[in-house]
Design a protein around this motif. Structure first.
Motif, PDB file in Angstrom:
ATOM      1  N   GLN A   1     -54.605  21.885 -10.017  1.00  0.00           N
ATOM      2  CA  GLN A   1     -54.495  21.731 -11.186  1.00  0.00           C
ATOM      3  C   GLN A   1     -54.736  22.590 -11.722  1.00  0.00           C
ATOM      4  N   HIS A   2     -55.788  23.480 -11.520  1.00  0.00           N
ATOM      5  CA  HIS A   2     -56.974  23.473 -12.821  1.00  0.00           C
ATOM      6  C   HIS A   2     -55.768  24.872 -12.398  1.00  0.00           C
TER       7      HIS A   2
ATOM      8  N   GLU B   1     -56.629  15.664  -1.844  1.00  0.00           N
ATOM      9  CA  GLU B   1     -57.200  14.460  -2.782  1.00  0.00           C
ATOM     10  C   GLU B   1     -58.377  15.595  -3.199  1.00  0.00           C
TER      11      GLU B   1
ATOM     12  N   SER C   1     -57.360  18.884  -5.421  1.00  0.00           N
ATOM     13  CA  SER C   1     -56.008  18.527  -6.618  1.00  0.00           C
ATOM     14  C   SER C   1     -56.550  18.548  -7.722  1.00  0.00           C
ATOM     15  N   LYS C   2     -57.836  18.844  -7.787  1.00  0.00           N
ATOM     16  CA  LYS C   2     -58.117  19.286  -9.307  1.00  0.00           C
ATOM     17  C   LYS C   2     -58.329  20.776  -9.801  1.00  0.00           C
ATOM     18  N   THR C   3     -58.752  20.985  -8.742  1.00  0.00           N
ATOM     19  CA  THR C   3     -59.278  22.596  -8.099  1.00  0.00           C
ATOM     20  C   THR C   3     -57.218  23.667  -8.352  1.00  0.00           C
TER      21      THR C   3
END
Length: 152
Positions: free
Chosen positions: A62-63, A55, A58-60
């Motif tokens: 996706q980036h 979790e 997840s942003k990393t």
């Protein structure tokens, strides 16, 4: 290229090297992704921590256009022979370790049968790594596992 090859014959070595690198990169055993494994006793929170870590990352992932995967290395038979053996073994009772068993001072040495089962279980883990985890790593994804082959 033909005129350059005539003037500089060493260019042929460079071209051959470049052409051979293409299939060798495809066959390379190097991983492009990232594997994070947690090892610990049962009930210590490996699975919970692994899911929370995914979790957070997840942003990393996706980036960078990658995905994050969670893989449970617990008892989930994958190898065909293991599936058959686990179905046959479901009806047999498991050995429990009570205080009397633990208190015994004369511990028996492992038998050849136990060693064979250990090796077979390692092969099962290796098969699961090669078929389920390694392809995701080759694609450059993040894989978080709770346990690893070396946990045995």
């Amino acid at each position: 290229w033909s005129t350059k090859l005539i003037r500089e014959p060493r260019t042929l070595c460079y071209l051959i090297k470049k052409i051979l690198k293409i299939p060798l990169r495809k066959c390379s055993l190097k991983r492009k992704g990232c594997l994070i494994s947690f090892i610990g006793v049962n009930g210590s929170g490996k699975s919970t921590f692994s899911k929370k870590l995914l979790e957070v990352y997840s942003k990393t992932t996706q980036h960078f256009g990658k995905k994050g995967y969670y893989y449970y290395y617990g008892w989930k038979p994958t190898f065909p022979l293991t599936k058959i053996l686990s179905r046959l073994n479901k009806n047999t009772s498991m050995v429990s370790f009570d205080a009397d068993t633990i208190a015994q001072k004369n511990v028996r040495k492992p038998t050849i049968t136990q060693e064979c089962f250990f090796i077979y279980q390692w092969i099962e883990y290796l098969y699961r790594y090669v078929t389920e985890i390694r392809p995701k790593l080759k694609e450059g994804h993040l894989v978080v596992t709770d346990r690893y082959i070396y946990d045995l």
